[in-house]
Motif scaffolding. Structure first.
Motif: not given
Length: 383
Positions: A357-379
């Motif tokens: 699940a941690r791996g899927v979370q990182l992929a999901e946040l990576g796609l979101r970070a790219a779409a929003e053009g910013r750095r995101l925290d990984v809870p």
């Protein structure tokens, strides 16, 4: 000597990875050597039950390897009390539902990654498995590669001093499919079918970074589709809707910075298809799939920048190879053996569905970070 049989429903073995790495080079290789030695004279004998949609393809594989059991009815296989383990190497979109059904049937779970297409779905699988009381594991094969095992040896031995950064390069040119057949299935390039290099590779980067250097705390990425038009297995043109390249920056606990490029639209100019350079205050290393080279602080040359003169030294020759110091087993088989010992003997095993699940979370946040053009925290995830 007692031989204990464990029956394993293997779903997705008609695919390249499921067949070559998991069936042939792992479970059948264990059988070829007489089974898995459990100690005290006991041997574990894996008995594959091949599951899939194409009966003819399954029977062809079974006949080729002398196997007896094939089925196109997953529910019937899961209802069979003699089946102990469910293994999944299907396309990503089909995985979450099948694993959910296997957990409900009380089967132990071993699966390829990504475990689901969303972090919520992946975490729910971990919760279901916990509540059902079944054992569960996720393939994290690159941790068992010779190059990364050598790298871990260096880390454990304190070679680097304080680790500063990690730089990774992965990828190769996947043919478009028009005048040369593509090396990867066409669904990999359709987002609606669960494709994309981020969903495929960021779960790998998560467990490598987490295990070797520390938990990923932040992510930022640039994600793109360099090749927008490809041709499928039947020669039909289609629109590539999934990302085929991602350029990620990951902040790790302790201040280490990791930069990893992942691309199916890059031509290889490195020694191996994936390489990681680790730089520390006392030394550096470059690790690939099999090899690892080092340069210690005491042996670091003094490069001189002079763009007006050709280079007079070979920088690659200034690095020293790390010796094998032993034999390295196939990484997929090595992890299979650990999981089977976990099932049979309850030995510790921590590459579970929560790790997946941690791996899927990182992929999901990576796609979101790219779409929003910013750095995101990984809870940090927890059940």
């Amino acid at each position: 000597m007692a031989r204990k049989t464990v029956r394993i429903a293997m779903n997705g073995v008609t695919g390249r990875m499921g067949y070559r790495q998991h069936l042939v080079r792992s479970l059948l290789a264990i059988r070829d050597e007489g089974g898995l030695d459990l100690g005290d004279g006991d041997v574990l004998w894996p008995e594959p039950v091949l599951v899939g949609r194409r009966e003819h393809a399954l029977k062809t594989l079974a006949d080729r390897h002398g196997l007896e059991h094939v089925s196109t009815d997953l529910d019937a296989v899961l209802a069979d009390p003699s089946v102990d383990v469910y293994f999944d190497a299907q396309v990503t979109l089909a995985r979450e539902d099948a694993i959910t059904r296997a957990i409900a049937a009380g089967k132990h779970i071993y699966t390829e990654k990504p475990t689901a297409t969303s972090a919520r779905g992946a975490l729910e699988l971990a919760r279901l498995a916990r509540d059902r009381g079944v054992k569960h594991g996720v393939v994290q094969d690159k941790l068992f590669l010779p190059g990364l095992l050598k790298l871990k040896r260096l880390i454990d031995g304190g070679f680097f001093g304080r680790i500063l950064s990690v730089r990774g390069e992965f990828g190769y040119w996947v043919f478009e499919g028009d005048w040369q057949p593509a090396q990867r299935p066409s669904w990999n390039y359709r987002a609606q079918d669960g494709g994309g290099v981020v969903l495929d590779m960021f779960p790998h980067w998560e467990y490598i970074l987490h295990e070797l250097f520390g938990r990923v705390e932040t992510v930022q990425a640039h994600v793109t589709t360099h090749i927008p038009r490809r041709w499928d297995e039947k020669g039909k043109a289609y629109e590539a809707t999934a990302d085929d390249a991602a350029y990620g920056i990951f902040g790790l606990e302790g201040g280490v910075v990791a930069q990893i490029n992942s691309s199916w639209a890059v031509r290889v100019n490195r020694d191996e298809l994936v390489e990681f350079q680790v730089d520390g205050t006392e030394g550096s290393a470059v690790a690939g799939l099999r090899e690892c080279r080092v340069q210690h602080r005491s042996a670091t040359p003094k490069p001189v920048w002079n763009p007006d003169q050709p280079a007079t030294e070979s920088f690659r020759d200034q690095w020293q190879p790390v010796p094998d110091n032993g034999e390295f087993a196939n990484g997929f088989r090595a992890q299979w053996e650990l999981f089977l010992r976990h099932v049979a003997l309850d030995e510790p095993y921590h590459w579970d569905l929560l790790a997946g699940a941690r791996g899927v979370q990182l992929a999901e946040l990576g796609l979101r970070a790219a779409a929003e053009g910013r750095r995101l925290d990984v809870p940090e995830l927890a059940l």
